[in-house]
Motif scaffolding. Structure first.
Motif, PDB file in Angstrom:
ATOM      1  N   UNK A 404      56.792  55.471   9.545  1.00  0.00           N
ATOM      2  CA  UNK A 404      56.177  56.683   8.980  1.00  0.00           C
ATOM      3  C   UNK A 404      56.915  57.162   7.729  1.00  0.00           C
ATOM      4  N   UNK A 405      58.245  57.061   7.723  1.00  0.00           N
ATOM      5  CA  UNK A 405      59.016  57.584   6.599  1.00  0.00           C
ATOM      6  C   UNK A 405      59.775  56.500   5.833  1.00  0.00           C
ATOM      7  N   UNK A 406      59.524  55.234   6.175  1.00  0.00           N
ATOM      8  CA  UNK A 406      60.256  54.158   5.491  1.00  0.00           C
ATOM      9  C   UNK A 406      59.468  53.527   4.357  1.00  0.00           C
ATOM     10  N   UNK A 407      58.157  53.701   4.373  1.00  0.00           N
ATOM     11  CA  UNK A 407      57.326  53.068   3.352  1.00  0.00           C
ATOM     12  C   UNK A 407      56.928  51.650   3.679  1.00  0.00           C
ATOM     13  N   UNK A 408      57.428  51.113   4.818  1.00  0.00           N
ATOM     14  CA  UNK A 408      57.043  49.757   5.218  1.00  0.00           C
ATOM     15  C   UNK A 408      55.581  49.729   5.678  1.00  0.00           C
ATOM     16  N   UNK A 409      54.973  48.569   5.578  1.00  0.00           N
ATOM     17  CA  UNK A 409      53.626  48.378   6.087  1.00  0.00           C
ATOM     18  C   UNK A 409      53.693  47.594   7.395  1.00  0.00           C
ATOM     19  N   UNK A 410      52.694  47.794   8.226  1.00  0.00           N
ATOM     20  CA  UNK A 410      52.655  47.077   9.494  1.00  0.00           C
ATOM     21  C   UNK A 410      51.390  46.233   9.572  1.00  0.00           C
ATOM     22  N   UNK A 411      51.414  45.251  10.409  1.00  0.00           N
ATOM     23  CA  UNK A 411      50.232  44.411  10.638  1.00  0.00           C
ATOM     24  C   UNK A 411      49.356  45.101  11.680  1.00  0.00           C
ATOM     25  N   UNK A 412      48.596  46.087  11.207  1.00  0.00           N
ATOM     26  CA  UNK A 412      47.818  46.910  12.128  1.00  0.00           C
ATOM     27  C   UNK A 412      46.766  46.107  12.874  1.00  0.00           C
ATOM     28  N   UNK A 413      46.307  44.998  12.311  1.00  0.00           N
ATOM     29  CA  UNK A 413      45.258  44.228  12.970  1.00  0.00           C
ATOM     30  C   UNK A 413      45.782  43.494  14.214  1.00  0.00           C
ATOM     31  N   UNK A 414      47.092  43.437  14.392  1.00  0.00           N
ATOM     32  CA  UNK A 414      47.643  42.898  15.651  1.00  0.00           C
ATOM     33  C   UNK A 414      47.296  43.820  16.816  1.00  0.00           C
ATOM     34  N   UNK A 415      47.089  45.095  16.514  1.00  0.00           N
ATOM     35  CA  UNK A 415      46.906  46.091  17.565  1.00  0.00           C
ATOM     36  C   UNK A 415      45.484  46.669  17.621  1.00  0.00           C
ATOM     37  N   UNK A 416      44.827  46.753  16.455  1.00  0.00           N
ATOM     38  CA  UNK A 416      43.524  47.422  16.373  1.00  0.00           C
ATOM     39  C   UNK A 416      42.412  46.375  16.377  1.00  0.00           C
ATOM     40  N   UNK A 417      41.488  46.515  17.291  1.00  0.00           N
ATOM     41  CA  UNK A 417      40.344  45.613  17.412  1.00  0.00           C
ATOM     42  C   UNK A 417      39.366  45.851  16.259  1.00  0.00           C
ATOM     43  N   UNK A 418      38.744  44.780  15.779  1.00  0.00           N
ATOM     44  CA  UNK A 418      37.765  44.924  14.693  1.00  0.00           C
ATOM     45  C   UNK A 418      36.490  44.160  15.017  1.00  0.00           C
ATOM     46  N   UNK A 419      35.401  44.637  14.419  1.00  0.00           N
ATOM     47  CA  UNK A 419      34.089  44.004  14.524  1.00  0.00           C
ATOM     48  C   UNK A 419      33.635  43.599  13.137  1.00  0.00           C
ATOM     49  N   UNK A 420      32.987  42.450  13.023  1.00  0.00           N
ATOM     50  CA  UNK A 420      32.383  42.072  11.745  1.00  0.00           C
ATOM     51  C   UNK A 420      31.193  42.991  11.486  1.00  0.00           C
ATOM     52  N   UNK A 421      31.199  43.672  10.367  1.00  0.00           N
ATOM     53  CA  UNK A 421      30.148  44.640  10.068  1.00  0.00           C
ATOM     54  C   UNK A 421      28.887  43.936   9.598  1.00  0.00           C
ATOM     55  N   UNK A 422      27.780  44.312  10.197  1.00  0.00           N
ATOM     56  CA  UNK A 422      26.468  43.774   9.846  1.00  0.00           C
ATOM     57  C   UNK A 422      25.511  44.952   9.690  1.00  0.00           C
ATOM     58  N   UNK A 423      24.729  45.004   8.614  1.00  0.00           N
ATOM     59  CA  UNK A 423      23.769  46.106   8.491  1.00  0.00           C
ATOM     60  C   UNK A 423      22.890  46.216   9.732  1.00  0.00           C
ATOM     61  N   UNK A 424      22.744  47.437  10.220  1.00  0.00           N
ATOM     62  CA  UNK A 424      21.979  47.674  11.433  1.00  0.00           C
ATOM     63  C   UNK A 424      22.830  47.811  12.673  1.00  0.00           C
ATOM     64  N   UNK A 425      24.134  47.537  12.567  1.00  0.00           N
ATOM     65  CA  UNK A 425      25.021  47.680  13.722  1.00  0.00           C
ATOM     66  C   UNK A 425      25.356  49.153  13.937  1.00  0.00           C
ATOM     67  N   UNK A 426      25.226  49.602  15.169  1.00  0.00           N
ATOM     68  CA  UNK A 426      25.569  50.974  15.535  1.00  0.00           C
ATOM     69  C   UNK A 426      26.766  50.961  16.472  1.00  0.00           C
ATOM     70  N   UNK A 427      27.807  51.706  16.137  1.00  0.00           N
ATOM     71  CA  UNK A 427      28.941  51.849  17.046  1.00  0.00           C
ATOM     72  C   UNK A 427      29.135  53.321  17.356  1.00  0.00           C
ATOM     73  N   UNK A 428      29.533  53.604  18.591  1.00  0.00           N
ATOM     74  CA  UNK A 428      29.788  54.959  19.039  1.00  0.00           C
ATOM     75  C   UNK A 428      31.288  55.188  19.121  1.00  0.00           C
TER      76      UNK A 428
END
Length: 601
Positions: A404-428
């Motif tokens: 938070x205070x070091x300025x380093x970046x993290x590999x957030x995608x190791x922890x956060x799930x992602x979906x390939x975005x396609x027009x018409x996709x609805x997520x809640x």
């Protein structure tokens, strides 16, 4: 109100609603500050001894009063500024301190607060109010009380004429930023950020509540629209009601507010021909009820008012009985577009609070749920939703706190799930779900009712805020309090993505649910058709967005003259009272209209 701290100073010329009004309606309107002042002076000439002029923060009281003074020069009357009724700045600061906490550990830039609900009564000196009331009641010459608080509960009944001067939220924020007014009772201006926090939790809230009370109790006689002081216009409240009823008899569109942002894109910038000096467009507030305005065009006149004023006046006929009663007269759903198309990065990794937390911490009205509908997606577009595995939440928070205070970046995608975005996709996105919109897309964001916007940023890629030149604020403490770490990839797929199915179909059309969840009180649908499809409000408002297609006309079946033609990605409201309506494809090919309505209980 949501935190619209930096609206771009642009008035969308296309977001208007043509209306038909009686030919003598023009006689009810006085246009321009000189004519408006003359209209009020005319009330005095007709025998009004006591006039109260109140309004929204930023309303140009001084300009109006100066013009009135020019017209009454030499006459015996008195003008009194309602700010003279306030307690001392020190007393007001002490009263408001609990509502504007200074816990920088949880809220680094002091963005959040608690809604203040005690109105002008809590900030007025009771003895001064009593003295003024006696003075007004016994005066032998006309008295005009003006400014914020002039129509407070203790004074409102003594006037012969009661006037409300309104400006749109967009204009109020810009005027505050430009130094046109200060917070109530402040000897010196606060910093812009702290002043806007106070506006949202105190000054704006007081004005909104008072305006609503005056409307409910039918204690307004005249209404002034004053975004542009030189071109302000005044109208009897009864005639304003006629105008609003005409707007509410048809589908209508609100005037959006546009905002730049560190992750802003360019699709909507080009689509809506936004100014070239706008460096990008991150947020398009098409229907954030507390932020946008509504515009009627009649002959050569444009009549603009805050949308929430319209909501307060129209009430049940706009919302429908169920929504009106359940949500206390508030418009209960908000809509905006988030544009990261060809942007420099994603939105921040974030989450929102549940009802218990937001009501206890901020005095809010309920939980903050959201949803994303993918309208446009380009190469590599992703939508981030939920955690990867059961232990991903703890690992992510540990890493986020470390950097938070070091300025380093993290590999957030190791922890956060992602979906390939396609027009018409609805997520809640129920409250507590970690999420973000990735770059290279335009999403329609639909959210539940909150007056403020409680986005707890958990990780922002170490970006610098262009407004402050400092790192963007992170709210790991608040986010950690509400995060639902058990919402992992499998749970997300089973509960939050494209859930629904076809509920009716016929030759050339169908309607299907694209998103529903027990935690969300609204239902998200798609109307897909080649030529035409019919629908019915059944006594509850609908909100429509043209998400695929060129042009669709939405018209009342009972009276086809009550219609609105919307273009690609425009959003319109179908009032509850409209009943049966049809959607007609005015372009080529099959079109898709996204529909939002409240679920039936």
């Amino acid at each position: 109100m949501s935190f619209m701290f930096h609206p771009f100073p642009y008035v969308d010329p296309d977001a208007i609603n043509p209306v038909e009004l009686p030919s003598d309606f023009v006689n009810q309107i006085s246009e321009g500050v000189i004519a408006t002042a003359g209209r009020l002076v005319g009330l005095i000439e007709k025998g009004a001894m006591r006039i109260g002029i109140d309004g929204f923060p930023g309303a140009p009281f001084d300009i109006l009063i100066n013009c009135m003074l020019q017209k009454v020069s030499g006459r015996s009357l008195k003008f009194i500024d309602a700010s003279s009724l306030l307690k001392s700045p020190e007393e007001i600061s002490a009263i408001l301190k609990p509502y504007l906490p200074e816990n920088r550990g949880a809220d680094p830039v002091l963005l959040y607060g608690v809604r203040y609900l005690d109105g002008y009564t809590g900030l007025h000196d009771a003895n001064l109010v009593t003295t003024l009331k006696c003075k007004i009641e016994t005066s032998s010459i006309p008295i005009i009380v003006y400014g914020r608080g002039a129509l407070c509960e203790e004074l409102v009944t003594i006037y012969d004429a009661r006037v409300w001067m309104d400006i749109t939220p967009r204009s109020a924020v810009l005027k505050y930023k430009q130094g046109y007014f200060r917070n109530l009772g402040a000897n010196e201006p606060l910093s812009y950020a702290l002043g806007m926090r106070r506006n949202y939790y105190v000054d704006f809230e007081i004005a909104i509540d008072l305006r609503w009370k005056l409307i409910k109790e039918k204690k307004l006689d005249y209404y002034i629209s004053a975004d542009n002081p030189e071109n302000m216009w005044i109208i009897p409240y009864s005639s304003l009601l006629d105008l609003f009823c005409e707007l509410n008899s048809r589908p209508f569109r609100c005037r959006p507010v546009y905002l730049e942002g560190v992750w802003g894109g360019f699709f909507m910038h080009r689509l809506r021909h936004l100014p070239k000096n706008m460096r990008n467009c991150a947020w398009i507030f098409d229907l954030i009820p507390m932020e946008v305005s509504i515009v009627a065009r009649w002959r050569n006149m444009e009549l603009e008012a805050p949308f929430f004023t319209f909501v307060q006046v129209m009430g049940e006929s706009l919302l429908g009985r169920h929504a009106f009663e359940k949500f206390g007269g508030y418009f209960p759903v908000r809509f905006n577009y988030d544009d990261t198309y060809h942007s420099s990065g994603n939105m921040s990794i974030q989450c929102h609070p549940d009802a218990e937390y937001v009501m206890k911490k901020h005095g809010e009205l309920g939980r903050q749920d959201e949803s994303y509908y993918i309208c446009v997606a380009s190469q590599g577009a992703k939508t981030f939703l939920g955690f990867q595995e059961e232990d991903s939440c703890k690992q992510f928070f540990r890493e986020a706190r470390r950097v938070e205070h070091t300025g380093e970046k993290i590999d957030y995608q190791r922890y956060i799930h992602s979906l390939t975005s396609v027009p018409g996709m609805q997520v809640l996105i129920p409250a507590g779900t970690v999420h973000a919109s990735g770059r290279n897309q335009v999403i329609l964001e639909i959210g539940s009712l909150t007056m403020g916007s409680y986005t707890y940023k958990l990780y922002d890629y170490q970006r610098i805020d262009p407004q402050t030149g400092k790192s963007r604020p992170i709210h790991l403490k608040m986010g950690g309090d509400v995060i639902r770490g058990e919402r992992t990839a499998n749970w997300v797929q089973e509960n939050l993505v494209n859930h629904g199915g076809v509920i009716r179909e016929g030759e050339g059309y169908l309607e299907k649910i694209v998103g529903e969840h027990e935690l969300l009180y609204f239902s998200l649908r798609n109307l897909i058709f080649e030529k035409e499809i019919k629908d019915n409000t059944d006594g509850a408002f609908h909100v429509l967005a043209l998400v695929d297609g060129e042009c669709v006309c939405v018209e009342s079946i009972a009276d086809p003259t009550k219609r609105f033609t919307m273009n690609f990605l425009e959003i319109i409201v179908v009032p509850a009272s409209l009943g049966g309506y049809r959607l007609i494809n005015k372009g080529v090919g099959t079109v898709t209209v996204h529909k939002t309505l409240l679920k039936k209980e």
